[in-house]
Design an enzyme around this catalytic site. Structure first.
Site, PDB file in Angstrom:
ATOM      1  CG  HIS A   1      -0.388   0.118   2.523  1.00  0.00           C
ATOM      2  ND1 HIS A   1       0.397  -0.863   3.104  1.00  0.00           N
ATOM      3  CD2 HIS A   1      -0.449   1.119   3.440  1.00  0.00           C
ATOM      4  CE1 HIS A   1       0.775  -0.467   4.305  1.00  0.00           C
ATOM      5  NE2 HIS A   1       0.285   0.737   4.536  1.00  0.00           N
TER       6      HIS A   1
ATOM      7  CG  HIS B   1       0.388   4.407   4.755  1.00  0.00           C
ATOM      8  ND1 HIS B   1      -0.362   3.659   5.637  1.00  0.00           N
ATOM      9  CD2 HIS B   1      -0.412   5.438   4.356  1.00  0.00           C
ATOM     10  CE1 HIS B   1      -1.559   4.237   5.773  1.00  0.00           C
ATOM     11  NE2 HIS B   1      -1.616   5.302   5.002  1.00  0.00           N
TER      12      HIS B   1
ATOM     13  CG  ASP C   1       5.173   2.813   7.325  1.00  0.00           C
ATOM     14  OD1 ASP C   1       4.239   3.284   6.641  1.00  0.00           O
ATOM     15  OD2 ASP C   1       4.991   1.887   8.151  1.00  0.00           O
ATOM     16  CG  HIS C   2       4.287  -0.074   4.247  1.00  0.00           C
ATOM     17  ND1 HIS C   2       4.020  -1.359   4.654  1.00  0.00           N
ATOM     18  CD2 HIS C   2       3.927   0.732   5.286  1.00  0.00           C
ATOM     19  CE1 HIS C   2       3.513  -1.330   5.885  1.00  0.00           C
ATOM     20  NE2 HIS C   2       3.448  -0.081   6.285  1.00  0.00           N
TER      21      HIS C   2
ATOM     22  CG  HIS D   1      -3.809   0.378   6.889  1.00  0.00           C
ATOM     23  ND1 HIS D   1      -3.682   0.945   8.127  1.00  0.00           N
ATOM     24  CD2 HIS D   1      -2.650   0.656   6.213  1.00  0.00           C
ATOM     25  CE1 HIS D   1      -2.496   1.548   8.206  1.00  0.00           C
ATOM     26  NE2 HIS D   1      -1.852   1.376   7.066  1.00  0.00           N
TER      27      HIS D   1
ATOM     28  CG  ASP E   1       0.672  -1.300   7.816  1.00  0.00           C
ATOM     29  OD1 ASP E   1       1.546  -2.129   8.106  1.00  0.00           O
ATOM     30  OD2 ASP E   1       0.896  -0.073   7.732  1.00  0.00           O
TER      31      ASP E   1
ATOM     32  CG  HIS F   1       3.980  -1.843  11.541  1.00  0.00           C
ATOM     33  ND1 HIS F   1       4.840  -0.780  11.697  1.00  0.00           N
ATOM     34  CD2 HIS F   1       3.258  -1.601  10.426  1.00  0.00           C
ATOM     35  CE1 HIS F   1       4.633   0.091  10.709  1.00  0.00           C
ATOM     36  NE2 HIS F   1       3.678  -0.380   9.917  1.00  0.00           N
TER      37      HIS F   1
HETATM   38 FE    FE Z   1       2.857   0.756   8.118  1.00  0.00          FE
HETATM   39 ZN    ZN Z   2       0.277   1.708   6.529  1.00  0.00          ZN
END
Ligand code: FE
Ligand code: ZN
Length: 263
Positions: A56, A58, A60-61, A112, A137, A175
């Site tokens: 996805h 975001h 942090d990915h 999410h 996530d 995570h």
């Molecule tokens: Fe994340």
């Molecule tokens: Zn995320």
């Protein structure tokens, strides 16, 4: 075939999953939010980057896509309905492709985010290995992702798609939230012995600084409150939090998710 699946820690609590082929040379990575640990592994072991999977949008990915593709020019599989820069192969529900000689199936799991997809590798009949799910996530050990974009109903349908993969399925989420998730799980369902046993094991792992993943769908069905919304104790907890008797499992899910957001 995939020879080894290893977590590369990133940021505070992210894991970048690295998948090493049976040539012990080709590496694929899932959700490289940070390029640095991936580059380090590739250089230390003289590997080549085969491909990147993205669940996805975001940062942090996705944060490592640009640097990794510039350095290694590899394929990047990611969601079809997304504006993520650098995706070379846009995939949607039911699509299949081959990764390190194994079949990967794509599931759309909005909730999410609306673009969220999950990757299911195998099951590998020859090696007798259960399916391996890269859930991003969406499904976490003991919990689920926050609803940033989707509705509770969308997320509940997405989670049901994942649990339908069967109890043996190995779950690799992105995570290390397990311990905090299980504390909340016990608040939701104090009478669940499986959850009490699980948090004891997870706490021991965390005390040693060890990873609590992968989990399995079976373990999640036994102790993850977001997958247990027809359980009476969880329905009662949802009512306690929201002040309203939930009309159905989706309403229970929505109340439990809202409670977790402020837990
Ligand atoms: Fe994340
Ligand atoms: Zn995320």
């Amino acid at each position: 075939m995939i020879n080894q699946i290893k977590a590369l820690p990133a940021f505070d609590d992210n894991y970048i999953w690295s998948l090493l082929g049976d040539d012990n040379k080709t590496l694929c990575v899932v959700d490289p939010g940070d390029p640095v640990p991936v580059i380090k592994m590739i250089e230390e072991q003289s590997l080549t980057l085969g491909c990147i999977l993205i669940t996805h949008h975001h940062p942090d990915h996705t944060g490592g896509i640009a640097e990794l593709t510039e350095k290694y020019s590899c394929k990047v599989y990611g969601p079809d309905n997304s504006s993520i820069a650098g995706i070379t192969d846009r995939v949607k529900e039911g699509d299949e492709f081959t990764l390190l000689g194994e079949t990967v199936r794509v599931l759309e799991v909005p909730g999410h985010t609306l673009d969220h997809i999950a990757f299911v590798v195998g099951p590998n009949a020859a090696g007798g290995k259960p399916a391996r799910l890269f859930s991003g996530d969406t499904l976490f050990a003991g919990g689920c992702g926050r609803l940033f974009e989707g509705t509770p109903a969308q997320m509940a349908v997405s989670l049901a798609k994942l649990t339908a993969l069967g109890p043996e399925t190995q779950v690799y989420c992105t995570h290390e939230y397990t311990q905090a998730n299980l504390k909340f799980a016990i608040a939701c369902e104090p009478g669940n012995l499986a959850t009490h046993l699980r948090i004891a094991q997870v706490s021991a792992l965390r005390e040693r600084g060890e990873i609590t993943l992968p989990t399995t769908i079976g373990l999640e069905l036994a102790s993850n409150p977001f997958l247990r919304c027809s359980n009476q104790q969880i329905i009662d907890s949802a009512e306690n939090f929201s002040g309203v008797k939930p009309s159905d499992d989706i309403a229970t899910f929505a109340a439990v998710r809202a409670w977790k957001d402020e837990f």
